[in-house]
Design an enzyme around this catalytic site. Structure first.
Site, PDB file in Angstrom:
ATOM      1  N   LYS A 174      -7.097   2.654  -3.596  1.00 16.27           N
ATOM      2  CA  LYS A 174      -7.712   2.338  -2.296  1.00 16.27           C
ATOM      3  C   LYS A 174      -8.372   3.603  -1.763  1.00 16.27           C
ATOM      4  CE  LYS A 174      -6.406   0.752   2.353  1.00 16.27           C
ATOM      5  NZ  LYS A 174      -6.659   1.941   3.149  1.00 16.27           N
ATOM      6  N   ARG A 216     -12.167   6.886   9.144  1.00 16.31           N
ATOM      7  CA  ARG A 216     -11.204   7.691   9.911  1.00 16.31           C
ATOM      8  C   ARG A 216     -10.814   8.957   9.168  1.00 16.31           C
ATOM      9  NH1 ARG A 216      -6.337   4.682  11.421  1.00 16.31           N
ATOM     10  NH2 ARG A 216      -6.925   4.278  13.533  1.00 16.31           N
ATOM     11  N   GLN A 269       0.862  -1.201   0.000  1.00 14.05           N
ATOM     12  CA  GLN A 269       0.000   0.000   0.000  1.00 14.05           C
ATOM     13  C   GLN A 269       0.885   1.232   0.000  1.00 14.05           C
ATOM     14  OE1 GLN A 269      -0.328   2.036   3.087  1.00 14.05           O
ATOM     15  NE2 GLN A 269      -1.091   3.564   1.663  1.00 14.05           N
ATOM     16  N   TYR A 327       1.601   5.412  -0.337  1.00 13.33           N
ATOM     17  CA  TYR A 327       1.157   6.812  -0.190  1.00 13.33           C
ATOM     18  C   TYR A 327       1.998   7.675  -1.116  1.00 13.33           C
ATOM     19  CZ  TYR A 327      -1.518   5.989   4.131  1.00 13.33           C
ATOM     20  OH  TYR A 327      -2.441   5.574   5.057  1.00 13.33           O
ATOM     21  N   GLY A 386     -13.936  -2.225   5.078  1.00 13.53           N
ATOM     22  CA  GLY A 386     -14.323  -1.360   6.183  1.00 13.53           C
ATOM     23  C   GLY A 386     -15.495  -1.908   6.963  1.00 13.53           C
ATOM     24  N   GLY A 387     -15.359  -1.941   8.270  1.00  9.06           N
ATOM     25  CA  GLY A 387     -16.455  -2.366   9.137  1.00  9.06           C
ATOM     26  C   GLY A 387     -16.744  -3.844   9.055  1.00  9.06           C
ATOM     27  N   HIS A 443     -11.554   4.400   4.476  1.00  9.65           N
ATOM     28  CA  HIS A 443     -10.439   4.370   5.428  1.00  9.65           C
ATOM     29  C   HIS A 443     -10.935   4.010   6.838  1.00  9.65           C
ATOM     30  CE1 HIS A 443      -6.110   5.511   4.926  1.00  9.65           C
ATOM     31  NE2 HIS A 443      -6.111   5.390   6.236  1.00  9.65           N
TER      32      HIS A 443
END
Ligand SMILES: Cc1cc2nc3c(=O)[nH]c(=O)nc-3n(C[C@H](O)[C@H](O)[C@H](O)COP(=O)(O)O)c2cc1C
Length: 279
Positions: free
Chosen positions: A151, A178, A26, A28, A207-208, A175
């Site tokens: 993503k 967040r 991943q 950035y 997520g979740g 995310h």
């Protein structure tokens, strides 16, 4: 599939030497282009299979709990953190015995996060390139030359553009809630995104997800796969490696049990007839 962050404390080389199952890096997009090139080259040399560019952290979310606790990387010694260390002796023992805290993909380029304390929100806002655009993403995708995912996609329009720039996957994700407060849940965006691009790239719902049934719902709606952060991190915090292994076993057992209860023998049996939506 296992994914590792550019901000990880373990290097792609070390991970690659330990496991030979599929791996995702991943990424950035930093202001420092040397750092970006180095991450891509190292992940490729370490035989990572997938590159995922995170696109929802152009600035830090308002992480109020971090502001309240003063959480930084590396940790700052404050009265509150000293109290935490004093009441959780294993933290201190691990800190002293497990080697220096490092961010191996970044440390040759930036001091923030290792030698200079930084909150995660501040790191995103100051070190990442806020002018990142679709052309940058397209260039990264062709430079990587393999499976490439964005993503943090949450709309049909962006999903279509991901197809146009050559992505082979997208992670429908906010995310973990967040970043943008009040954004919709990825699951609620999933159907329209799958309908628009599901035949052109892999759509991953993230997520979740804390139960096998959550995975079954996302797969029934048309996701190719699910992913998550806290789904293994809570187990890691509570029980270390054994905790993560136990959590994964439970997810697997729940998937198998519930597919049997649904009368499904394979993942491709899952479809939208399994779901009802409130009007
Ligand atoms: C402790 C923690 C660290 C994270 N670090 C990163 C990161 O370095 N890069 C990234 O793209 N997402 C990061 N995320 C977000 C996750 O990749 C993922 O989008 C999110 O956790 C999904 O929601 P879930 O936790 O409900 O599964 C992090 C999440 C957590 C909880």
């Amino acid at each position: 599939m296992f994914g590792v962050s550019a901000l990880a404390t373990v290097s792609v080389e070390e991970i690659s030497s330990m496991i030979d199952t599929p791996k995702m890096f991943q990424f950035y997009f930093h202001k420092d282009r040397g750092l970006n090139d180095s991450c891509l080259e190292r992940a490729k040399a370490a035989n990572f299979d997938v590159m995922a560019l995170t696109v929802d952290t152009i600035t830090g979310g308002n992480r109020e709990r971090d502001l309240r606790t003063g959480f930084t990387s590396p940790p700052k010694l404050t009265l509150a953190s000293l109290y935490s260390f004093a009441t959780k002796p294993m933290w201190g023992i691990n800190y002293l015995t497990k080697g220096k805290f490092e961010l191996p993909h970044l440390q040759d380029f930036v001091k923030e996060g290792t030698d200079v304390n930084s909150s995660i929100g501040n790191y995103f806002s100051t070190m990442l390139d806020q002018s990142m655009n679709w052309k940058d993403a397209e260039n990264l995708c062709s430079k990587w030359g393999g499976h490439f995912a964005l993503k943090g996609i949450m709309s049909v329009e962006d999903a279509k553009r991901a197809v146009d720039i050559g992505c082979t996957g997208i992670m429908v994700s906010n995310h973990g809630g967040r970043q943008l407060d009040g954004s919709r849940a990825p699951f609620d965006q999933l159907a329209e995104i799958v309908d628009a691009v599901g035949d052109k790239l892999d759509v991953i719902c993230e997520g979740g997800i804390h139960r096998g049934t959550h995975m079954l719902k996302a797969l029934s709606l048309g996701a190719k796969a699910c992913s998550g952060g806290r789904l293994y991190l809570y187990a890691l915090a509570a029980g270390g490696q054994a905790g993560v292994e136990r959590a994964l076993e439970k997810y697997k057992a729940e998937l198998v049990r519930d597919m049997k209860l649904m009368g499904c023998t394979k993942i491709s049996d899952l479809n939208r007839s399994n779901l009802r939506f409130r009007k």
